[in-house]
Design a protein around this motif. Structure first.
Motif, PDB file in Angstrom:
ATOM      1  N   THR A 100     -36.820 -30.996-111.941  1.00 37.53           N
ATOM      2  CA  THR A 100     -36.807 -32.455-111.922  1.00 37.53           C
ATOM      3  C   THR A 100     -38.153 -33.004-112.395  1.00 37.53           C
ATOM      4  O   THR A 100     -38.205 -33.962-113.173  1.00 37.53           O
ATOM      5  CB  THR A 100     -36.468 -32.973-110.502  1.00 37.53           C
ATOM      6  N   VAL A 101     -39.242 -32.379-111.948  1.00 38.72           N
ATOM      7  CA  VAL A 101     -40.588 -32.771-112.392  1.00 38.72           C
ATOM      8  C   VAL A 101     -40.703 -32.593-113.906  1.00 38.72           C
ATOM      9  O   VAL A 101     -41.208 -33.470-114.607  1.00 38.72           O
ATOM     10  CB  VAL A 101     -41.673 -31.937-111.666  1.00 38.72           C
ATOM     11  N   ALA A 102     -40.201 -31.472-114.426  1.00 38.09           N
ATOM     12  CA  ALA A 102     -40.266 -31.213-115.872  1.00 38.09           C
ATOM     13  C   ALA A 102     -39.470 -32.263-116.651  1.00 38.09           C
ATOM     14  O   ALA A 102     -39.907 -32.721-117.710  1.00 38.09           O
ATOM     15  CB  ALA A 102     -39.755 -29.808-116.185  1.00 38.09           C
ATOM     16  N   ALA A 103     -38.317 -32.656-116.121  1.00 33.62           N
ATOM     17  CA  ALA A 103     -37.512 -33.684-116.784  1.00 33.62           C
ATOM     18  C   ALA A 103     -38.258 -35.020-116.807  1.00 33.62           C
ATOM     19  O   ALA A 103     -38.246 -35.731-117.817  1.00 33.62           O
ATOM     20  CB  ALA A 103     -36.167 -33.838-116.068  1.00 33.62           C
ATOM     21  N   ALA A 104     -38.936 -35.340-115.710  1.00 30.86           N
ATOM     22  CA  ALA A 104     -39.701 -36.590-115.641  1.00 30.86           C
ATOM     23  C   ALA A 104     -40.920 -36.535-116.555  1.00 30.86           C
ATOM     24  O   ALA A 104     -41.301 -37.540-117.161  1.00 30.86           O
ATOM     25  CB  ALA A 104     -40.148 -36.859-114.193  1.00 30.86           C
ATOM     26  N   ALA A 105     -41.521 -35.359-116.674  1.00 28.95           N
ATOM     27  CA  ALA A 105     -42.755 -35.203-117.448  1.00 28.95           C
ATOM     28  C   ALA A 105     -42.499 -35.145-118.949  1.00 28.95           C
ATOM     29  O   ALA A 105     -43.315 -35.622-119.739  1.00 28.95           O
ATOM     30  CB  ALA A 105     -43.473 -33.931-117.010  1.00 28.95           C
ATOM     31  N   GLY A 106     -41.389 -34.533-119.343  1.00 24.60           N
ATOM     32  CA  GLY A 106     -41.152 -34.299-120.764  1.00 24.60           C
ATOM     33  C   GLY A 106     -41.802 -32.999-121.200  1.00 24.60           C
ATOM     34  O   GLY A 106     -42.659 -32.454-120.498  1.00 24.60           O
ATOM     35  N   ASP A 107     -41.405 -32.517-122.378  1.00 25.24           N
ATOM     36  CA  ASP A 107     -41.844 -31.192-122.845  1.00 25.24           C
ATOM     37  C   ASP A 107     -43.348 -31.063-123.063  1.00 25.24           C
ATOM     38  O   ASP A 107     -43.947 -30.067-122.667  1.00 25.24           O
ATOM     39  CB  ASP A 107     -41.138 -30.829-124.163  1.00 25.24           C
ATOM     40  N   VAL A 108     -43.962 -32.063-123.682  1.00 29.88           N
ATOM     41  CA  VAL A 108     -45.384 -31.954-124.022  1.00 29.88           C
ATOM     42  C   VAL A 108     -46.237 -31.865-122.766  1.00 29.88           C
ATOM     43  O   VAL A 108     -47.086 -30.978-122.629  1.00 29.88           O
ATOM     44  CB  VAL A 108     -45.828 -33.147-124.912  1.00 29.88           C
ATOM     45  N   LEU A 109     -45.993 -32.763-121.815  1.00 30.56           N
ATOM     46  CA  LEU A 109     -46.774 -32.751-120.574  1.00 30.56           C
ATOM     47  C   LEU A 109     -46.465 -31.511-119.744  1.00 30.56           C
ATOM     48  O   LEU A 109     -47.371 -30.923-119.146  1.00 30.56           O
ATOM     49  CB  LEU A 109     -46.525 -34.031-119.767  1.00 30.56           C
ATOM     50  N   THR A 110     -45.217 -31.084-119.718  1.00 35.82           N
ATOM     51  CA  THR A 110     -44.871 -29.871-118.967  1.00 35.82           C
ATOM     52  C   THR A 110     -45.647 -28.678-119.525  1.00 35.82           C
ATOM     53  O   THR A 110     -46.164 -27.860-118.764  1.00 35.82           O
ATOM     54  CB  THR A 110     -43.347 -29.607-119.000  1.00 35.82           C
ATOM     55  N   ARG A 111     -45.782 -28.594-120.861  1.00 33.85           N
ATOM     56  CA  ARG A 111     -46.570 -27.503-121.452  1.00 33.85           C
ATOM     57  C   ARG A 111     -48.030 -27.592-121.013  1.00 33.85           C
ATOM     58  O   ARG A 111     -48.660 -26.581-120.717  1.00 33.85           O
ATOM     59  CB  ARG A 111     -46.460 -27.521-122.978  1.00 33.85           C
ATOM     60  N   LYS A 112     -48.594 -28.806-120.959  1.00 31.01           N
ATOM     61  CA  LYS A 112     -49.987 -28.973-120.505  1.00 31.01           C
ATOM     62  C   LYS A 112     -50.134 -28.536-119.053  1.00 31.01           C
ATOM     63  O   LYS A 112     -51.135 -27.916-118.684  1.00 31.01           O
ATOM     64  CB  LYS A 112     -50.422 -30.440-120.628  1.00 31.01           C
ATOM     65  N   VAL A 113     -49.146 -28.879-118.225  1.00 29.77           N
ATOM     66  CA  VAL A 113     -49.163 -28.468-116.814  1.00 29.77           C
ATOM     67  C   VAL A 113     -49.154 -26.944-116.726  1.00 29.77           C
ATOM     68  O   VAL A 113     -49.949 -26.340-116.005  1.00 29.77           O
ATOM     69  CB  VAL A 113     -47.952 -29.069-116.050  1.00 29.77           C
ATOM     70  N   LEU A 114     -48.259 -26.310-117.492  1.00 32.19           N
ATOM     71  CA  LEU A 114     -48.144 -24.847-117.450  1.00 32.19           C
ATOM     72  C   LEU A 114     -49.432 -24.157-117.897  1.00 32.19           C
ATOM     73  O   LEU A 114     -49.748 -23.072-117.412  1.00 32.19           O
ATOM     74  CB  LEU A 114     -46.955 -24.384-118.293  1.00 32.19           C
TER      75      LEU A 114
END
Length: 131
Positions: A100-114
């Motif tokens: 759910t967090v990844a869906a809210a963040a979107g792909d680009v931000l999720t990659r930065k988080v990872l």
């Protein structure tokens, strides 16, 4: 624009197949507190900006992690914080919240988080799954 609280919670509830919103709320709080302890700087702030305010505050005021937890230790820590949880149910809970967090963040931000997390966390950001 941050995701609305009800939308976030209902997505966690649906992903985790929880009977009640309270159950979804409880796991969301634990997982976000543990995740927040691993993120720093603008990435944490950007992610918080995409979450409902209540969850953004949990992410921004985390427990401080002495050291980054490996994905396995993250699962164990989650299990320890959720009453009655096992590692297997914690893995499910983490998947429900982080997808759910990844869906809210979107792909680009999720990659930065990872990039701020130890290797292997990408598997935790997938949909809830039992092993």
């Amino acid at each position: 624009m941050p995701m609305r609280h009800e939308a976030f919670l209902s997505q966690v509830q649906e992903q985790g197949r929880y009977a009640t919103a309270q159950e979804a709320e409880r796991v969301a709080r634990v997982v976000l507190a543990l995740l927040g302890a691993h993120l720093v700087g603008t990435v944490r702030a950007e992610l918080a900006a995409r979450l409902p305010e209540e969850y953004a505050l949990i992410l921004l005021n985390p427990l401080q992690a002495a050291e980054p937890l490996s994905p396995e230790r993250f699962v164990r820590a989650t299990a320890a914080w959720i009453e009655g949880a096992t590692e297997k149910t914690a893995l499910w809970d983490i998947g429900a919240v982080l997808s759910t967090v990844a869906a809210a963040a979107g792909d680009v931000l999720t990659r930065k988080v990872l990039l701020q997390l130890p290797p292997g966390y990408d598997l935790l950001f997938g949909p809830a799954q039992s092993t």
